[in-house]
Design an enzyme around this catalytic site. Structure first.
Site, PDB file in Angstrom:
ATOM      1  N   ASN A 288       0.900  -1.156   0.000  1.00  0.00           N
ATOM      2  CA  ASN A 288       0.000   0.000   0.000  1.00  0.00           C
ATOM      3  C   ASN A 288       0.939   1.206   0.000  1.00  0.00           C
ATOM      4  OD1 ASN A 288      -2.608   1.080   2.353  1.00  0.00           O
ATOM      5  ND2 ASN A 288      -2.346   1.560   0.205  1.00  0.00           N
TER       6      ASN A 288
ATOM      7  N   ASN B 149      -6.332  10.707  -0.213  1.00  0.00           N
ATOM      8  CA  ASN B 149      -6.468   9.613  -1.167  1.00  0.00           C
ATOM      9  C   ASN B 149      -5.910  10.032  -2.527  1.00  0.00           C
ATOM     10  OD1 ASN B 149      -7.941   7.783   0.572  1.00  0.00           O
ATOM     11  ND2 ASN B 149      -9.698   9.156   0.334  1.00  0.00           N
TER      12      ASN B 149
ATOM     13  N   ASN C  13     -15.021   2.033   2.495  1.00  0.00           N
ATOM     14  CA  ASN C  13     -14.012   1.076   2.049  1.00  0.00           C
ATOM     15  C   ASN C  13     -14.623  -0.315   2.143  1.00  0.00           C
ATOM     16  OD1 ASN C  13     -11.666   3.051   2.021  1.00  0.00           O
ATOM     17  ND2 ASN C  13     -12.313   3.201   4.150  1.00  0.00           N
TER      18      ASN C  13
ATOM     19  N   ARG D 122     -12.338   3.821  -0.971  1.00  0.00           N
ATOM     20  CA  ARG D 122     -12.946   5.034  -1.517  1.00  0.00           C
ATOM     21  C   ARG D 122     -11.825   6.018  -1.850  1.00  0.00           C
ATOM     22  NH1 ARG D 122     -14.946   8.242   3.959  1.00  0.00           N
ATOM     23  NH2 ARG D 122     -12.990   7.870   5.039  1.00  0.00           N
TER      24      ARG D 122
ATOM     25  N   CYS E 169      -5.232   6.178   8.009  1.00  0.00           N
ATOM     26  CA  CYS E 169      -4.661   5.147   7.142  1.00  0.00           C
ATOM     27  C   CYS E 169      -3.710   4.312   7.997  1.00  0.00           C
ATOM     28  CB  CYS E 169      -3.930   5.782   5.973  1.00  0.00           C
ATOM     29  SG  CYS E 169      -3.158   4.585   4.872  1.00  0.00           S
ATOM     30  N   GLY E 170      -4.056   3.048   8.210  1.00  0.00           N
ATOM     31  CA  GLY E 170      -3.271   2.202   9.107  1.00  0.00           C
ATOM     32  C   GLY E 170      -1.902   1.854   8.568  1.00  0.00           C
ATOM     33  N   ASN E 171      -1.806   1.551   7.263  1.00  0.00           N
ATOM     34  CA  ASN E 171      -0.490   1.325   6.673  1.00  0.00           C
ATOM     35  C   ASN E 171       0.282   2.638   6.583  1.00  0.00           C
ATOM     36  OD1 ASN E 171      -0.663  -1.505   6.179  1.00  0.00           O
ATOM     37  ND2 ASN E 171      -1.918  -1.117   4.373  1.00  0.00           N
TER      38      ASN E 171
ATOM     39  N   CYS F 197      -4.774  -2.504   2.851  1.00  0.00           N
ATOM     40  CA  CYS F 197      -5.391  -1.406   3.600  1.00  0.00           C
ATOM     41  C   CYS F 197      -5.309  -1.776   5.070  1.00  0.00           C
ATOM     42  CB  CYS F 197      -6.840  -1.202   3.166  1.00  0.00           C
ATOM     43  SG  CYS F 197      -7.738   0.018   4.157  1.00  0.00           S
TER      44      CYS F 197
END
Length: 287
Positions: A14, A81, A202, A221, A90-92, A229
């Site tokens: 990602n 985005n 998402n 999205r 955003c976790g990553n 993700c």
């Protein structure tokens, strides 16, 4: 024309363009067109999104609406985005963000790093005995069921909120992890629940592989299908653990097209996301 610095990094593929803008002097109000240009994989650097690395006090000057909502963390992750739209979390991305801070000596060595986001403060630390990073994404909200519709096919899904909305759809063993091609936020699909997901959603398609082990694909999205993700994987883990009746502190392996993430829902109701975070390039760009 003078250039400005960027980094390229990823977490389980990602991928993101990072813009070091510590005092908010370079990019100001980061506009949609610049984000789209940076994320363009043919004419730009390429990425699923843009992470602006900025001090919280500087971000609050740019966006006064954030004043009083971002706590005392020194650093703010301003995430966009690929289409330029703002995302809450955003976790990553937050792991890649902290990898940059660690590599540049911008945070104390070995200490947990609090990062302010539009979904609150997330704390990231180095996983014991590895080079991976662990992000505490806070308390999940396990909400109502919904329906995901793509063309003529529909799946029941579970609504999970991790600072951003997710619809987790479980597939039969014979399914190949859902539809390929553009899915996006499904805003134009028949049956889309605008009341449940007013700002898009998402979508994760999930197949069970074994005890505490699942595989998923994700359509984000604002970005379309991505290789991974982080918040989506956490949403999948929470929905799966709830369906399994799993005890808290059970570590789940979540396989994504870009690798594997390890996720634990703790006894004190926190979701911990562990995985790689890699900086692959630095440079300057005039985009």
């Amino acid at each position: 024309m003078g250039g400005y610095p960027f980094l390229k990094g990823h977490g389980t593929e990602n991928d993101f363009v990072l813009l070091p803008d510590h005092d908010g002097a370079v990019h100001g109000a980061l506009d949609d067109a610049r984000v789209v240009a940076l994320c363009d994989r043919r004419a730009g650097i390429g990425g699923d999104g843009v992470l602006r690395v900025i001090r919280t006090r500087s971000m609050a000057r740019i966006d006064p609406a954030l004043e009083g909502r971002v706590g005392s963390a020194e650093w703010f992750m301003d995430y966009r985005n690929a289409d330029g739209s703002i995302a809450e979390m955003c976790g990553n991305g937050v792991r890649v963000f902290v990898r940059h801070l660690i590599d540049e000596g911008l945070v104390p060595a070995g200490a947990p790093v609090p990062v302010a986001t539009r979904a609150g403060i997330k704390t990231v630390s180095v996983a014991s005995g590895t080079d991976e990073l662990v992000a505490d994404l806070g308390r999940p909200l396990l909400l109502d069921s919904s329906t995901v519709t793509v063309g003529n096919a529909s799946w029941k899904a579970r609504h999970v909120d991790l600072g951003n909305p997710h619809a987790v759809a479980f597939l039969d063993d014979a399914d190949d992890l859902g539809p390929h091609g553009p899915v996006g936020p499904l805003l134009d699909e028949p049956g889309y629940d605008h009341d449940l997901y007013p700002h898009g959603v998402n979508i994760e398609f999930v197949r069970r592989l074994g005890p505490a082990h699942v595989a998923m694909r994700v359509h984000e999205r604002g970005s379309g299908e991505t290789r991974s993700c982080g918040t989506g994987a956490c949403a999948v883990m929470v929905a799966t653990a709830d369906a399994d009746g799993a005890s808290r502190n059970t570590a789940y392996a979540v396989d994504v097209p870009g690798g594997r993430l390890t996720i634990t829902w703790t006894a004190d109701d926190r979701v911990l996301l562990q995985g790689p975070a890699v900086i692959v390039a630095t440079g300057t760009t005039s985009l």
